[in-house]
Scaffold this active site. Structure first.
Site, PDB file in Angstrom:
ATOM      1  N   GLN A 166      -4.390  -1.533   9.396  1.00  0.00           N
ATOM      2  CA  GLN A 166      -4.374  -2.873   8.799  1.00  0.00           C
ATOM      3  C   GLN A 166      -5.038  -3.885   9.737  1.00  0.00           C
ATOM      4  OE1 GLN A 166      -3.247  -3.622   5.611  1.00  0.00           O
ATOM      5  NE2 GLN A 166      -4.141  -5.628   6.025  1.00  0.00           N
TER       6      GLN A 166
ATOM      7  N   LYS B 271       0.843  -1.208   0.000  1.00  0.00           N
ATOM      8  CA  LYS B 271       0.000   0.000   0.000  1.00  0.00           C
ATOM      9  C   LYS B 271       0.875   1.253   0.000  1.00  0.00           C
ATOM     10  CE  LYS B 271      -3.855  -2.438   2.049  1.00  0.00           C
ATOM     11  NZ  LYS B 271      -4.544  -2.923   3.241  1.00  0.00           N
TER      12      LYS B 271
ATOM     13  N   ASP C  48     -10.900   3.111   3.953  1.00  0.00           N
ATOM     14  CA  ASP C  48     -11.265   1.696   3.811  1.00  0.00           C
ATOM     15  C   ASP C  48     -12.785   1.538   3.674  1.00  0.00           C
ATOM     16  OD1 ASP C  48      -9.510  -0.387   3.524  1.00  0.00           O
ATOM     17  OD2 ASP C  48      -9.011  -0.544   5.657  1.00  0.00           O
TER      18      ASP C  48
END
Ligand code: NAP
Length: 295
Positions: A98, A54, A121
């Site tokens: 994460q 990422k 997200d």
């Protein structure tokens, strides 16, 4: 007839090129640099590689990126404090924590602490609610990527019978919601299957579009689908190790047999996977535009 392969690698490449140009334009015309922070707690190898990928992708697109690696014994309080700090940081437009988090940290509490305007997200209840209502929000990255794959491959979703296997909060449920919206890549009739579904084969056999997100290698075989079906295989299952020590991956769909019946199919690897990170970048650019009044 062998199916047309929907390459996530190629589609992701095209979207990244568009995003890179958009980021350059934001800098040149508006002096805005989209910023993303990725936060990792612990050293789970899969999570380490996702977070690294990422950060690398952000960097390649000209997005300002920070990566915070915290030890596995970080307390929930410390993590929440860090999130509050980034919520206030003007350089940062997107915050990604994460998952999964270590067991002693309440995942819900952490996700709810992220400012919904920085929730790239798309997991915060504010964004989930807006998604269901069809309002502008950050769409969760994997389903968002699948919508792009369908659209960019010219797959007609309007009126299609879409069968989704798996009801997770990150794939199955948002996928169902997005595909029934009255808009592009939507207007489908949705069936959502899970482990309590009585006759899954009955549903898979009548699917025009079958989206598998269950995490069971090669679960769906050719006799469970109809001719011409469009297959989106989200599953990423480790089924062995190559001699060079690389994981051998399989999807939830038996690719070799099903591709002979399908009209379109996504491979594993190289299908949905590359789209997920790309849509995170898209959301980060969207967050920067929203924060600076450009959207
Ligand atoms: P998950 O949380 O692992 O849950 C699996 C879902 O599949 C559950 O809803 C379960 O039903 C259902 N299921 C399991 N076996 C089934 C069966 N035989 N028939 C019908 N439904 C069944 O789901 P997830 O997090 O969405 O992950 C699913 C797969 O997608 C995994 O392989 C994961 O690695 C992969 N994935 C890939 C990406 C990507 O970017 N490529 C992103 C996310 C996930 P119950 O609810 O009844 O238990």
């Amino acid at each position: 007839m062998s199916a047309k392969i929907i390459s996530g690698v190629e589609i992701a490449k095209a979207i990244r090129k568009e995003l890179k140009e958009e980021v350059e334009e934001l800098k040149a015309k508006h002096d805005v640099v989209p910023g993303l922070v990725t936060i990792l707690v612990g050293e789970d190898p899969a999570s380490v590689s996702y977070v690294t990928a990422k950060s690398k992708t952000a960097h390649a697109l000209g997005i300002y990126s920070e990566q915070v690696d915290m030890p596995g014994d970080t307390s929930e309080k410390e993590l929440l404090e860090l999130i509050h700090k980034f919520n206030k940081d003007k350089k940062i437009h997107g915050i990604l924590v994460q998952l999964p988090l270590p067991k002693h940290i309440d995942e819900g509490k952490v996700l709810y602490a992220i400012d919904p305007d920085k929730d790239v997200d798309g997991f915060h209840p504010v964004n989930v609610g807006k998604m269901v209502l069809g309002e502008r929000c950050f769409l969760p990255c994997t389903p968002h990527g699948i919508l792009q794959m369908l659209q960019r491959s010219g797959v007609e979703t309007s009126g299609a019978e879409v069968v989704i296997l798996g009801r997770s909060n990150i794939v199955g449920k948002p996928m169902a919601n997005l595909m029934l919206q009255k808009r592009a890549a939507g207007n489908a009739t949705i069936t959502l299957c899970h482990t309590r579904t009585k006759d899954t084969d009955f549903h898979t056999r009548r699917a025009d579009i079958l989206i598998a997100a269950v995490g069971v290698p090669n679960l769906i075989k050719a006799d469970q689908v109809k001719d011409g079906v469009v297959i989106i295989d989200v599953g990423v299952n480790r089924v062995g190790m190559s001699e060079s020590g690389k994981a051998i991956l399989a999807g939830d769909v038996e690719f070799e047999s099903v591709k002979e019946k399908a009209s379109f199919i996504t491979p594993v690897p190289g299908g949905v996977g590359p789209m997920t990170i790309t849509m995170l970048m898209k959301n980060t650019v969207q967050a920067a535009k929203q924060a600076t009044g450009l959207l």
